[in-house]
Design an enzyme around this catalytic site. Structure first.
Site, PDB file in Angstrom:
ATOM      1  N   TYR A  53      12.558 -31.252  -8.013  1.00  0.00           N
ATOM      2  CA  TYR A  53      13.059 -30.600  -9.187  1.00  0.00           C
ATOM      3  C   TYR A  53      14.576 -30.792  -9.528  1.00  0.00           C
ATOM      4  CZ  TYR A  53      14.453 -26.847 -12.522  1.00  0.00           C
ATOM      5  OH  TYR A  53      15.011 -26.041 -13.518  1.00  0.00           O
ATOM      6  N   ARG A  60      22.656 -15.077  -5.339  1.00  0.00           N
ATOM      7  CA  ARG A  60      22.426 -15.894  -6.491  1.00  0.00           C
ATOM      8  C   ARG A  60      23.208 -15.253  -7.469  1.00  0.00           C
ATOM      9  NH1 ARG A  60      19.732 -18.342  -3.810  1.00  0.00           N
ATOM     10  NH2 ARG A  60      17.724 -19.070  -3.712  1.00  0.00           N
ATOM     11  N   GLN A  62      14.496 -27.503 -23.965  1.00  0.00           N
ATOM     12  CA  GLN A  62      14.151 -26.633 -22.996  1.00  0.00           C
ATOM     13  C   GLN A  62      12.970 -26.630 -22.203  1.00  0.00           C
ATOM     14  OE1 GLN A  62      16.792 -24.069 -22.500  1.00  0.00           O
ATOM     15  NE2 GLN A  62      17.544 -25.428 -24.153  1.00  0.00           N
ATOM     16  N   ALA A 109      10.388 -28.143 -19.787  1.00  0.00           N
ATOM     17  CA  ALA A 109      10.580 -28.974 -18.281  1.00  0.00           C
ATOM     18  C   ALA A 109       9.488 -28.389 -17.526  1.00  0.00           C
ATOM     19  CB  ALA A 109      11.783 -28.732 -17.760  1.00  0.00           C
ATOM     20  N   GLN A 110       9.188 -29.494 -16.568  1.00  0.00           N
ATOM     21  CA  GLN A 110       8.397 -28.652 -15.417  1.00  0.00           C
ATOM     22  C   GLN A 110       9.433 -28.129 -14.694  1.00  0.00           C
ATOM     23  OE1 GLN A 110       4.930 -29.740 -15.542  1.00  0.00           O
ATOM     24  NE2 GLN A 110       4.660 -28.112 -14.255  1.00  0.00           N
ATOM     25  N   LYS A 122      16.202 -32.637 -12.765  1.00  0.00           N
ATOM     26  CA  LYS A 122      17.128 -32.020 -13.680  1.00  0.00           C
ATOM     27  C   LYS A 122      18.500 -32.971 -13.931  1.00  0.00           C
ATOM     28  CE  LYS A 122      16.141 -29.011 -15.964  1.00  0.00           C
ATOM     29  NZ  LYS A 122      15.406 -29.043 -17.099  1.00  0.00           N
ATOM     30  N   ILE A 179      12.856 -11.261  -9.372  1.00  0.00           N
ATOM     31  CA  ILE A 179      13.160 -10.001 -10.193  1.00  0.00           C
ATOM     32  C   ILE A 179      11.847  -9.268 -10.695  1.00  0.00           C
ATOM     33  CG2 ILE A 179      14.328  -8.855 -12.070  1.00  0.00           C
ATOM     34  CD1 ILE A 179      16.646 -10.388 -11.526  1.00  0.00           C
ATOM     35  N   ASP A 200       3.527 -32.806 -26.425  1.00  0.00           N
ATOM     36  CA  ASP A 200       3.921 -33.089 -25.122  1.00  0.00           C
ATOM     37  C   ASP A 200       5.553 -33.980 -25.337  1.00  0.00           C
ATOM     38  OD1 ASP A 200       4.554 -34.252 -22.434  1.00  0.00           O
ATOM     39  OD2 ASP A 200       2.447 -33.626 -22.336  1.00  0.00           O
TER      40      ASP A 200
HETATM   41  P1  NAD Z   1       9.369 -21.867 -18.622  1.00  0.00           P
HETATM   42  O1  NAD Z   1       8.334 -22.584 -17.605  1.00  0.00           O
HETATM   43  O2  NAD Z   1       9.168 -20.602 -18.953  1.00  0.00           O
HETATM   44  O3  NAD Z   1       9.551 -22.952 -20.109  1.00  0.00           O
HETATM   45  C1  NAD Z   1       9.161 -24.583 -20.015  1.00  0.00           C
HETATM   46  C2  NAD Z   1       8.325 -24.428 -21.318  1.00  0.00           C
HETATM   47  O4  NAD Z   1       8.394 -25.983 -21.300  1.00  0.00           O
HETATM   48  C3  NAD Z   1       6.857 -24.187 -21.073  1.00  0.00           C
HETATM   49  O5  NAD Z   1       6.573 -23.122 -21.989  1.00  0.00           O
HETATM   50  C4  NAD Z   1       6.163 -25.244 -20.903  1.00  0.00           C
HETATM   51  O6  NAD Z   1       4.659 -25.070 -21.448  1.00  0.00           O
HETATM   52  C5  NAD Z   1       6.793 -26.298 -21.561  1.00  0.00           C
HETATM   53  N1  NAD Z   1       6.456 -27.753 -21.217  1.00  0.00           N
HETATM   54  C6  NAD Z   1       6.375 -27.928 -19.941  1.00  0.00           C
HETATM   55  N2  NAD Z   1       6.054 -29.291 -19.821  1.00  0.00           N
HETATM   56  C7  NAD Z   1       6.078 -29.744 -21.098  1.00  0.00           C
HETATM   57  C8  NAD Z   1       5.858 -30.992 -21.902  1.00  0.00           C
HETATM   58  N3  NAD Z   1       5.423 -32.274 -21.012  1.00  0.00           N
HETATM   59  N4  NAD Z   1       5.836 -31.051 -23.164  1.00  0.00           N
HETATM   60  C9  NAD Z   1       6.184 -29.954 -23.722  1.00  0.00           C
HETATM   61  N5  NAD Z   1       6.402 -28.905 -23.250  1.00  0.00           N
HETATM   62  C10 NAD Z   1       6.472 -28.803 -21.933  1.00  0.00           C
HETATM   63  O7  NAD Z   1      10.747 -22.391 -18.065  1.00  0.00           O
HETATM   64  P2  NAD Z   1      12.157 -21.480 -18.535  1.00  0.00           P
HETATM   65  O8  NAD Z   1      12.447 -20.446 -17.264  1.00  0.00           O
HETATM   66  O9  NAD Z   1      12.157 -21.080 -19.828  1.00  0.00           O
HETATM   67  O10 NAD Z   1      13.160 -22.926 -18.146  1.00  0.00           O
HETATM   68  C11 NAD Z   1      13.629 -23.405 -19.398  1.00  0.00           C
HETATM   69  C12 NAD Z   1      14.540 -24.601 -19.213  1.00  0.00           C
HETATM   70  O11 NAD Z   1      15.472 -24.079 -18.267  1.00  0.00           O
HETATM   71  C13 NAD Z   1      13.847 -25.540 -18.307  1.00  0.00           C
HETATM   72  O12 NAD Z   1      14.333 -26.899 -18.761  1.00  0.00           O
HETATM   73  C14 NAD Z   1      14.274 -25.321 -16.629  1.00  0.00           C
HETATM   74  O13 NAD Z   1      14.383 -26.214 -15.771  1.00  0.00           O
HETATM   75  C15 NAD Z   1      15.723 -24.802 -16.838  1.00  0.00           C
HETATM   76  N6  NAD Z   1      16.134 -23.749 -16.082  1.00  0.00           N
HETATM   77  C16 NAD Z   1      15.682 -22.586 -16.173  1.00  0.00           C
HETATM   78  C17 NAD Z   1      16.184 -21.493 -15.170  1.00  0.00           C
HETATM   79  C18 NAD Z   1      15.594 -20.037 -15.061  1.00  0.00           C
HETATM   80  O14 NAD Z   1      15.941 -19.444 -14.069  1.00  0.00           O
HETATM   81  N7  NAD Z   1      14.432 -19.711 -15.715  1.00  0.00           N
HETATM   82  C19 NAD Z   1      17.283 -21.941 -14.252  1.00  0.00           C
HETATM   83  C20 NAD Z   1      17.626 -23.144 -14.349  1.00  0.00           C
HETATM   84  C21 NAD Z   1      17.227 -23.967 -15.306  1.00  0.00           C
END
Ligand code: NAD
Length: 328
Positions: free
Chosen positions: A154, A218, A86, A88-89, A158, A195, A66
């Site tokens: 959220y 978007r 990468q 994040a919640q 960020k 999507i 974590d």
């Molecule tokens: P995702 O939820 O698929 O990936 C996030 C990963 O972080 C998950 O595998 C989760 O298990 C892990 N995680 C969560 N809490 C954790 C913790 N406390 N310790 C360790 N690992 C933890 O999300 P994603 O779509 O791949 O997004 C990746 C990043 O990009 C994130 O920071 C998100 O905020 C950012 N983001 C994504 C998008 C999008 O469209 N997908 C858009 C803007 C920003």
């Protein structure tokens, strides 16, 4: 060269770890396999990274842990040359229900990494930020000077995290960059996104469901373009200390997107409209000049090309992926 990818079992982190391993880097993934969505997808992401390393001179190690665990984070950062953060919640809507968890993971977790990166003197810290930091648009497209007034916990988390990264760059000379992603999509994407839902419903002869009147817009950004932008930061230092938009050049209304997908899969289907969720942004649209100037960013995929690639992938992986979309 060793690269620590936090959140590397997730969608974007999974693709990043896979690309680094394929390019013969040594990759360490830190992810707590948060059950925000089905863990099968995370297992596929981990396997993709392992496969890439097997077929290259790179290596891949998965560590279940974590980012809130400061001791573990410090230990892992000590061996890393680069950190791609990468983890994040994620998710705008659920953040309205449990804001404190978003703060703990997205802000405190990022601070743990920043402290360790500062103390270890790593080459660069690259973090995933989000278009959600902007909030209601005062003008569009958002450039990076646009006011940041997030309208969800959220987005607030960020924004706090990326401000810390930029402050650490200023105060401690830590090379740190925040990439503000605009709705990323592609193979193995989170199953609860528009999507994947549109594609799944159309494949099952069901009309795509649009929340609101469908005039929301978007910048859907194809995953490979996002990964390319991240890769540039292995050698490019012009962006240090900055937050940079990573979007597509192909802004689209949700109802046009749904129509595009419907037409590619089952043109006889109607579109269905349901009530819009308040926390969802009405419009997001990125100005990408800063990314072009500092990173040479030049996204390759129009929405039509990206969606066509995703549909191809979906058909090949329908047996395991579709049930996860259906239950999300
Ligand atoms: P995702 O939820 O698929 O990936 C996030 C990963 O972080 C998950 O595998 C989760 O298990 C892990 N995680 C969560 N809490 C954790 C913790 N406390 N310790 C360790 N690992 C933890 O999300 P994603 O779509 O791949 O997004 C990746 C990043 O990009 C994130 O920071 C998100 O905020 C950012 N983001 C994504 C998008 C999008 O469209 N997908 C858009 C803007 C920003």
């Amino acid at each position: 060269m060793q690269i620590l990818v936090t959140g590397g079992a997730g969608f974007i982190g999974g693709h990043l770890a896979q690309r680094f391993a394929a390019d013969s880097h040594d990759v360490v993934v830190l992810d707590n396999r948060d059950p925000f969505y089905d863990l099968d997808i995370k297992q596929h992401n981990i396997e993709a990274g392992r496969d890439a390393a097997r077929n290259s001179d790179g290596s891949y190690e998965f560590i279940e842990g974590d980012v809130r665990d400061a001791e573990l984070v410090t230990e892992l950062v000590a061996d890393a040359d680069y950190v791609y953060h990468q983890a994040a919640q994620a998710g705008v809507r659920p953040s309205v229900k449990s804001p404190r968890k978003y703060d703990e993971v997205n802000v405190d977790g990022t601070l743990n990494l920043l402290d360790a990166c500062r103390d270890e003197g790593i080459e660069r810290f690259v973090m995933a930020s989000s278009s959600s930091v902007y909030g209601k648009p005062q003008y569009l497209p958002y450039d990076e000077q646009h006011p940041t007034t997030p309208v969800s916990p959220y987005g607030a988390s960020k924004l706090a995290a990326e401000r810390y990264a930029c402050a650490y760059s200023e105060v401690y000379d830590l090379p740190a960059v925040a990439l503000r992603y605009f709705t990323v999509y592609g193979p193995r994407m989170r199953p609860n996104m528009a999507i994947s839902n549109f594609v799944s419903r159309c494949h099952n002869g069901e009309p795509p469901v649009i929340y609101g009147d469908g005039t929301q817009t978007r910048d859907f950004t194809y995953i490979e373009d996002v990964i390319d932008a991240n890769m540039t930061l292995l050698h490019e230092d012009a962006a240090d200390g900055q937050a940079i938009n990573i979007g597509s050049t192909d802004n689209i209304e949700i109802k046009t997107l749904a129509t595009e997908i419907r037409d590619q899969i089952d043109p006889d289907l109607d579109l269905v409209y349901e009530e819009r969720h308040d926390a969802d942004a009405e419009h997001t649209h990125a100005a990408t000049e800063r990314a072009e100037e500092l990173l040479g960013y030049d996204p390759d995929h129009t929405i039509r090309e990206g969606v066509a690639k995703f549909i191809d992938w979906y058909r090949d992986n329908r047996d395991w992926y579709e049930p996860l979309v259906r239950q999300s």
